[in-house]
Write a protein that holds these residues in place. Structure first.
Motif, mmCIF file in Angstrom:
data_model
loop_
_atom_site.group_PDB
_atom_site.id
_atom_site.type_symbol
_atom_site.label_atom_id
_atom_site.label_comp_id
_atom_site.label_asym_id
_atom_site.label_seq_id
_atom_site.Cartn_x
_atom_site.Cartn_y
_atom_site.Cartn_z
ATOM 1 N N ASP A 14 -3.736 31.882 52.269
ATOM 2 C CA ASP A 14 -2.310 31.569 52.136
ATOM 3 C C ASP A 14 -1.697 32.508 51.095
ATOM 4 O O ASP A 14 -2.408 33.220 50.371
ATOM 5 N N GLU A 15 -0.391 32.492 51.023
ATOM 6 C CA GLU A 15 0.316 33.427 50.147
ATOM 7 C C GLU A 15 0.055 33.136 48.680
ATOM 8 O O GLU A 15 -0.032 34.048 47.852
ATOM 9 N N ALA A 16 -0.057 31.852 48.313
ATOM 10 C CA ALA A 16 -0.313 31.505 46.915
ATOM 11 C C ALA A 16 -1.649 32.083 46.450
ATOM 12 O O ALA A 16 -1.739 32.640 45.341
ATOM 13 N N THR A 17 -2.668 31.984 47.275
ATOM 14 C CA THR A 17 -3.976 32.554 46.922
ATOM 15 C C THR A 17 -3.889 34.074 46.876
ATOM 16 O O THR A 17 -4.456 34.719 45.989
ATOM 17 N N ARG A 18 -3.172 34.651 47.839
ATOM 18 C CA ARG A 18 -3.021 36.111 47.877
ATOM 19 C C ARG A 18 -2.380 36.620 46.587
ATOM 20 O O ARG A 18 -2.821 37.620 45.999
ATOM 21 N N ALA A 19 -1.341 35.932 46.125
ATOM 22 C CA ALA A 19 -0.655 36.338 44.891
ATOM 23 C C ALA A 19 -1.576 36.185 43.686
ATOM 24 O O ALA A 19 -1.570 37.022 42.767
ATOM 25 N N TYR A 20 -2.380 35.127 43.689
ATOM 26 C CA TYR A 20 -3.290 34.899 42.566
ATOM 27 C C TYR A 20 -4.350 35.998 42.488
ATOM 28 O O TYR A 20 -4.674 36.491 41.415
ATOM 29 N N GLU A 63 -2.306 26.010 39.333
ATOM 30 C CA GLU A 63 -1.339 25.047 39.869
ATOM 31 C C GLU A 63 -1.568 24.726 41.339
ATOM 32 O O GLU A 63 -1.204 23.649 41.805
ATOM 33 N N HIS A 64 -2.123 25.642 42.087
ATOM 34 C CA HIS A 64 -2.280 25.453 43.525
ATOM 35 C C HIS A 64 -3.744 25.638 43.915
ATOM 36 O O HIS A 64 -4.553 26.173 43.138
ATOM 37 N N LEU A 90 -6.895 27.351 45.730
ATOM 38 C CA LEU A 90 -7.293 28.697 46.148
ATOM 39 C C LEU A 90 -8.055 28.549 47.459
ATOM 40 O O LEU A 90 -9.043 27.811 47.537
#
Length: 273
Positions: A262-268, A230-231, A233
């Motif tokens: 970023d946080e979205a990549t970190r979570a992924y 969705e976002h 990386l």
């Protein structure tokens, strides 16, 4: 009779000094010899001893392989070994590299040589390859021992660069880096030419030209748009090298650590644990 001029070691030294943009005075001060003696060496009026030549090459900060080449041009035996990474003597070096790779999981990391060939990767890098390519092809190629080169992978128009949101920006940065490395690693010249053959994006500029532009972000991140994710990386990188290598193999190696930008990549990336 062949009357072609063969450059003596002093001429080679002078060429290297000019590339490094050092004056005779600066180099003589670094080595602790008189400028007059250095001038005699460069003009061929004096032959440097092996110890003096090693000191000059060290002051010029040449790669170890090039130091060996110049030693041989001067009639001396090579000084620096090139030991296979899988040999017993290199076990501490290999263990240090593996420790760095493992400690960086699940974030991607890889060991590269001076020509950007892949030497080792960690599990995070394998997971990133699977995510970006949507297949195990790169993983299988690496595990089978196929030689892989990061620059070639990034230059492939049908490969990973298709997913790069900021492709021109990132490839231009790689281009500039390779341009700076070619004088120290001539084997990179074909890949520099491959970058030049890509065609010039609108904002490409000569390495010698400065332009007025907005201040850059603190670090350049590679931003990928991956089908099914969705976002974007996004990753930025840091490099680790050996501080005091005395072996050509060790001196050629660098570890590239990729960090989520970023946080979205970190979570992924956490899901790769």
């Amino acid at each position: 009779m062949d009357t072609r001029h063969t450059p003596h070691i002093g001429e080679h030294m002078k060429q290297v000094r000019h590339v490094r943009r050092l004056s005779q005075m600066e180099l003589s001060l670094r080595v602790g010899v008189s400028q007059r003696h250095l001038s005699f060496i460069e003009t061929g009026r004096a032959q440097p001893s092996r110890e003096m030549l090693l000191a000059l090459l060290d002051a010029l900060e040449l790669p170890l392989s090039q130091r060996n080449e110049l030693l041989m041009k001067a009639g001396y035996a090579p000084y620096f070994p090139a030991t296979a990474l899988d040999s017993a003597d290199m076990q501490p070096v290999r263990e240090a590299l593996l420790q760095l790779l493992a400690a960086h999981d699940p974030n991607p990391a890889m060991v590269l040589d001076r020509q950007w060939n892949l030497v080792l990767v960690n599990r995070g890098m394998l997971a990133l390859w699977r995510t970006l390519s949507g297949s195990d092809a790169l993983v299988q190629a690496y595990e089978s021992g196929t030689e892989l080169n990061v620059l070639d992978l990034m230059l492939d128009p049908d490969g990973l660069q298709q997913l790069l949101v900021n492709r021109d920006e990132l490839l231009e940065e790689l281009h500039q880096r390779v341009w700076r490395e070619v004088p120290h690693e001539p084997a990179l010249q074909p890949r520099l030419e491959a970058f030049e053959a890509r065609g010039a994006p609108a904002k490409r500029r000569s390495p010698h030209v400065t332009t007025t532009m907005a201040p850059p972000s603190p670090v350049l991140a590679a931003r990928f748009r991956v089908p099914g994710v969705e976002h974007e990386l996004a990753f930025f990188s840091m490099f680790t090298t050996f501080g005091t290598p005395h072996d050509i193999t060790a001196a050629s190696l660098k570890v590239e650590h990729l960090f989520p930008a970023d946080e979205a990549t970190r979570a992924y990336v956490r899901q790769w644990l």
